[in-house]
Design a protein around this motif. Structure first.
Motif, short mmCIF file in Angstrom:
data_model
loop_
_atom_site.label_atom_id
_atom_site.label_comp_id
_atom_site.label_asym_id
_atom_site.label_seq_id
_atom_site.Cartn_x
_atom_site.Cartn_y
_atom_site.Cartn_z
N LYS A 52 86.28 5.94 58.74
CA LYS A 52 86.13 5.64 60.15
C LYS A 52 84.82 6.22 60.67
O LYS A 52 84.43 7.32 60.29
N GLN A 85 86.13 2.05 65.05
CA GLN A 85 85.12 1.00 65.21
C GLN A 85 84.92 0.60 66.67
O GLN A 85 83.80 0.25 67.07
N SER A 179 77.55 -5.26 67.74
CA SER A 179 78.55 -5.88 66.88
C SER A 179 78.56 -7.40 67.01
O SER A 179 79.40 -8.07 66.41
#
Length: 201
Positions: A52, A85, A179
């Motif tokens: 993570k 995330q 992203s």
């Protein structure tokens, strides 16, 4: 002491999605909502397991006048740790001097070694940047100028997509975050502008 039930909702999280905390036995002892100013660079690490990402930064929270003053600044400082995330967009959003609301759990841990000490941290559940009202007005004006050439039907369809958490098919590259998703602040500006126009129809 723990409560028998708690249900807490916040409109926007770091990734622009609705955030809800619903736990039957939510401990309220160390649950905090803090408003402060970012005073360090926002850094990204991997957790010890390596599966993570962890975003970390420090905030300064002004002290209440009821407490003894500190010098040079009467503030208390905490490290904020955000794991997962969904916090990665913070790398594009936060910077020094930015005001934020941090929702999470206050925690402390012992740091061993020479000059051992105790550090105080907030394990964040949500981080919400606070934008200057003048910046929001300017952003809304830019968005309104972009969508003014859309037909009424196209505006209604765009509003429906955004309100349902979807991503429009045609989005300028500059409006995307790291992203590849529509930047949360631009999404909110579009919703504000389109809803205001819709209410005036």
């Amino acid at each position: 002491m723990k409560s028998d039930f708690a249900s807490i909702s916040f409109a926007q999280g770091a990734d622009g999605a609705d955030i809800q905390i619903q736990e039957d036995r939510l401990s309220l002892c160390n649950f905090v909502v803090a408003i402060g100013k970012v005073v360090s660079d926002v850094e990204c690490f991997s957790t010890r397991t390596g599966n993570k990402p962890k975003i970390s930064f420090r905030i300064a929270i002004p002290r209440t006048p009821d407490l003894p003053r500190k010098k040079p600044a009467s503030s208390d400082f905490f490290t904020v740790n955000c794991c997962g995330q969904r916090f990665l967009p913070l790398l594009d959003t936060l910077s020094k001097e930015c005001q934020v609301v941090v929702i999470g759990w206050l925690q402390s841990r012992d740091v061993s070694g020479p000059g051992s000490r105790i550090v105080h941290e907030i394990g964040a559940r949500a981080v919400i940047p606070i934008l200057d009202s003048l910046l929001l007005s300017a952003l809304d004006s830019l968005v309104a100028n972009v969508v003014k050439d859309l037909t009424p039907q196209a505006r209604r369809e765009l509003l429906e997509i955004l309100a349902n958490g979807g991503q429009p098919e045609i989005v300028p590259q500059a409006a995307l975050d790291s992203s590849g998703k529509l930047h949360p602040e631009i999404r909110q500006a579009l919703l504000r502008v389109l809803r205001e126009e819709s209410s005036g129809d």
